[in-house]
Design a protein around this motif. Structure first.
Motif, PDB file in Angstrom:
ATOM      1  N   GLU A 103      -4.746   5.856   3.165  1.00  0.00           N
ATOM      2  CA  GLU A 103      -4.483   3.988   2.331  1.00  0.00           C
ATOM      3  C   GLU A 103      -4.455   4.000   1.052  1.00  0.00           C
ATOM      4  OE1 GLU A 103      -5.087   0.484   4.482  1.00  0.00           O
ATOM      5  OE2 GLU A 103      -3.657  -0.507   3.687  1.00  0.00           O
ATOM      6  N   LEU A 104      -3.303   3.561   0.122  1.00  0.00           N
ATOM      7  CA  LEU A 104      -4.301   3.282  -1.022  1.00  0.00           C
ATOM      8  C   LEU A 104      -3.545   1.814  -1.796  1.00  0.00           C
ATOM      9  CD1 LEU A 104      -5.015   3.884  -3.996  1.00  0.00           C
ATOM     10  CD2 LEU A 104      -2.201   4.485  -4.561  1.00  0.00           C
ATOM     11  N   PRO A 105      -4.335   0.608  -1.445  1.00  0.00           N
ATOM     12  CA  PRO A 105      -4.167  -0.835  -1.529  1.00  0.00           C
ATOM     13  C   PRO A 105      -3.244  -0.676  -3.003  1.00  0.00           C
ATOM     14  CG  PRO A 105      -6.037  -0.909  -1.043  1.00  0.00           C
ATOM     15  CD  PRO A 105      -6.090   0.767  -0.601  1.00  0.00           C
ATOM     16  N   VAL A 106      -1.928  -1.500  -3.506  1.00  0.00           N
ATOM     17  CA  VAL A 106      -1.836  -1.621  -4.629  1.00  0.00           C
ATOM     18  C   VAL A 106      -1.798  -3.217  -5.100  1.00  0.00           C
ATOM     19  CG1 VAL A 106      -0.283  -1.417  -6.951  1.00  0.00           C
ATOM     20  CG2 VAL A 106      -1.175   0.701  -4.969  1.00  0.00           C
ATOM     21  N   LEU A 107      -1.359  -3.784  -4.262  1.00  0.00           N
ATOM     22  CA  LEU A 107      -1.084  -5.567  -4.523  1.00  0.00           C
ATOM     23  C   LEU A 107      -1.623  -5.552  -3.083  1.00  0.00           C
ATOM     24  CD1 LEU A 107       2.924  -5.617  -4.990  1.00  0.00           C
ATOM     25  CD2 LEU A 107       1.142  -5.314  -6.930  1.00  0.00           C
ATOM     26  N   SER A 144       1.113  -1.141   0.151  1.00  0.00           N
ATOM     27  CA  SER A 144       0.003   0.159   0.104  1.00  0.00           C
ATOM     28  C   SER A 144       0.752   1.476  -0.287  1.00  0.00           C
ATOM     29  CB  SER A 144      -0.638   0.137   1.445  1.00  0.00           C
ATOM     30  OG  SER A 144      -1.786  -1.015   1.214  1.00  0.00           O
ATOM     31  N   TYR A 145       0.134   2.086  -0.959  1.00  0.00           N
ATOM     32  CA  TYR A 145       1.330   3.286  -0.610  1.00  0.00           C
ATOM     33  C   TYR A 145      -0.151   4.094   0.715  1.00  0.00           C
ATOM     34  CZ  TYR A 145       3.947   2.237  -4.544  1.00  0.00           C
ATOM     35  OH  TYR A 145       4.515   1.268  -5.826  1.00  0.00           O
ATOM     36  N   TYR A 146       0.922   5.428   0.990  1.00  0.00           N
ATOM     37  CA  TYR A 146      -0.270   6.064   2.166  1.00  0.00           C
ATOM     38  C   TYR A 146       0.125   7.551   1.546  1.00  0.00           C
ATOM     39  CZ  TYR A 146      -0.541   2.086   4.598  1.00  0.00           C
ATOM     40  OH  TYR A 146      -0.448   0.664   5.317  1.00  0.00           O
ATOM     41  N   LEU A 147      -1.193   7.786   1.411  1.00  0.00           N
ATOM     42  CA  LEU A 147      -1.247   9.842   1.251  1.00  0.00           C
ATOM     43  C   LEU A 147      -1.809   9.884   2.320  1.00  0.00           C
ATOM     44  CD1 LEU A 147      -2.446   9.305  -2.501  1.00  0.00           C
ATOM     45  CD2 LEU A 147      -0.148   9.577  -1.992  1.00  0.00           C
ATOM     46  N   GLY A 148      -0.823  10.677   2.948  1.00  0.00           N
ATOM     47  CA  GLY A 148      -1.542  11.375   4.338  1.00  0.00           C
ATOM     48  C   GLY A 148      -1.896   9.574   5.325  1.00  0.00           C
ATOM     49  N   GLY A 159       0.029  -5.700 -17.797  1.00  0.00           N
ATOM     50  CA  GLY A 159      -1.840  -5.295 -17.418  1.00  0.00           C
ATOM     51  C   GLY A 159      -1.938  -3.766 -17.553  1.00  0.00           C
ATOM     52  N   PRO A 160      -3.083  -3.444 -16.772  1.00  0.00           N
ATOM     53  CA  PRO A 160      -3.289  -2.066 -17.464  1.00  0.00           C
ATOM     54  C   PRO A 160      -2.173  -0.706 -16.841  1.00  0.00           C
ATOM     55  CG  PRO A 160      -5.538  -3.411 -16.790  1.00  0.00           C
ATOM     56  CD  PRO A 160      -4.386  -4.395 -16.995  1.00  0.00           C
ATOM     57  N   SER A 161      -2.462  -0.019 -16.616  1.00  0.00           N
ATOM     58  CA  SER A 161      -1.833   1.134 -16.608  1.00  0.00           C
ATOM     59  C   SER A 161      -2.247   1.040 -15.455  1.00  0.00           C
ATOM     60  CB  SER A 161      -2.185   2.345 -17.428  1.00  0.00           C
ATOM     61  OG  SER A 161      -1.283   3.388 -16.610  1.00  0.00           O
ATOM     62  N   GLY A 162      -1.550   1.736 -13.612  1.00  0.00           N
ATOM     63  CA  GLY A 162      -2.031   1.517 -13.518  1.00  0.00           C
ATOM     64  C   GLY A 162      -2.265   0.415 -11.884  1.00  0.00           C
ATOM     65  N   SER A 163      -2.249  -0.477 -12.392  1.00  0.00           N
ATOM     66  CA  SER A 163      -2.041  -2.000 -11.690  1.00  0.00           C
ATOM     67  C   SER A 163      -1.484  -2.253 -10.771  1.00  0.00           C
ATOM     68  CB  SER A 163      -2.659  -2.816 -12.985  1.00  0.00           C
ATOM     69  OG  SER A 163      -1.874  -3.379 -13.691  1.00  0.00           O
ATOM     70  N   GLY A 164      -0.278  -2.290 -10.694  1.00  0.00           N
ATOM     71  CA  GLY A 164       1.043  -2.397  -9.876  1.00  0.00           C
ATOM     72  C   GLY A 164       1.959  -3.239 -10.092  1.00  0.00           C
ATOM     73  N   LYS A 165       2.439  -3.102 -11.966  1.00  0.00           N
ATOM     74  CA  LYS A 165       3.454  -3.339 -12.276  1.00  0.00           C
ATOM     75  C   LYS A 165       5.321  -2.914 -11.557  1.00  0.00           C
ATOM     76  CE  LYS A 165       2.278  -2.853 -16.166  1.00  0.00           C
ATOM     77  NZ  LYS A 165       0.628  -1.640 -16.386  1.00  0.00           N
ATOM     78  N   SER A 166       5.116  -1.938 -11.326  1.00  0.00           N
ATOM     79  CA  SER A 166       6.065  -1.339 -11.600  1.00  0.00           C
ATOM     80  C   SER A 166       5.997  -1.399  -9.899  1.00  0.00           C
ATOM     81  CB  SER A 166       5.962   0.102 -11.642  1.00  0.00           C
ATOM     82  OG  SER A 166       6.097   0.380 -13.290  1.00  0.00           O
ATOM     83  N   THR A 167       5.651  -1.396  -9.236  1.00  0.00           N
ATOM     84  CA  THR A 167       5.568  -1.197  -7.392  1.00  0.00           C
ATOM     85  C   THR A 167       5.757  -2.733  -7.633  1.00  0.00           C
ATOM     86  OG1 THR A 167       3.190   0.265  -7.173  1.00  0.00           O
ATOM     87  CG2 THR A 167       3.773  -1.576  -5.534  1.00  0.00           C
ATOM     88  N   LEU A 168       5.113  -3.928  -8.024  1.00  0.00           N
ATOM     89  CA  LEU A 168       5.656  -5.807  -7.861  1.00  0.00           C
ATOM     90  C   LEU A 168       7.108  -5.356  -8.388  1.00  0.00           C
ATOM     91  CD1 LEU A 168       4.511  -8.129  -6.957  1.00  0.00           C
ATOM     92  CD2 LEU A 168       4.003  -8.893  -9.305  1.00  0.00           C
TER      93      LEU A 168
END
Ligand SMILES: Nc1ncnc2c1ncn2[C@@H]1O[C@H](COP(=O)(O)OP(=O)(O)OP(=O)(O)O)[C@@H](O)[C@H]1O
Ligand SMILES: [Mg+2]
Length: 158
Positions: free
Chosen positions: A20-24, A13-17, A41-50
């Motif tokens: 919580e933004l859960p990605v994986l 998850s990323y935290y903006l303040g 996977g589509p843009s924003g789906s979490g490939k780079s995060t993974l």
């Protein structure tokens, strides 16, 4: 049998303040030796995060990542840097070359962190550049090379 890359219930998850933004949300993967895997996977789906987690550039929020038998999921940054140096080869989209170093110096750089002496570093860098037919560009800086030339030496690694 588990893969050389083994992910179990990986969450990120990323935290903006405080938000919580859960990605994986619970990724399980095994990747075996000599396997080629494409992550799609589509843009924003979490490939780079993974990929950042697989490449030990970032740590998961939860779950376990066993790389070549070693649990790297909770490792501090310094230990992760060592794992990256020893276990991971990464070709970045934007190359991430150091602009003030020559091609030969860029190639030799990871060997400094492996504790290899200058003479051997230079020899091995030139050998690799030779293998990708870039030996005549060894003294060029990244901005004096084409995009493909910037990528070529990275693909071969040391
Ligand atoms: N550092 C960050 N802080 C907060 N949110 C982030 C951060 N990095 C990525 N995100 C968000 O996480 C989600 C996944 O991003 P990621 O970069 O992993 O996607 P991607 O699959 O690689 O997309 P693309 O195909 O566009 O490269 C996106 O919604 C993105 O906005
Ligand atoms: Mg991406």
């Amino acid at each position: 049998m588990t893969g050389i890359i083994h992910l179990e219930n990986i969450r990120k998850s990323y935290y903006l303040g405080k938000q919580e933004l859960p990605v994986l949300k619970g990724i399980n993967i095994d990747i075996f030796k000599n396997e080629y895997v494409a992550l799609m996977g589509p843009s924003g789906s979490g490939k780079s995060t993974l990929m950042n987690i697989l490449g030990c550039l970032d740590s998961p929020t939860a779950g376990s990542y066993i790389l070549n038998g070693k649990d790297v999921s909770g490792m501090p940054d310094n230990d992760l840097a060592e794992v990256r140096n020893k276990e991971i080869g990464f070709v970045f989209q934007q190359f991430n070359l150091l602009p003030r170093l020559t091609a030969a110096e860029n190639v030799a750089l990871p060997l400094i962190y492996s504790g290899i002496g200058k003479k051997e570093r230079t020899e091995r860098a030139l050998e690799v550049l030779n293998r990708v037919k870039l030996d005549d560009r060894s003294q060029h800086k990244p901005n004096e090379l084409s995009g493909g030339q910037c990528q070529g030496w990275l693909l071969h690694g040391l």
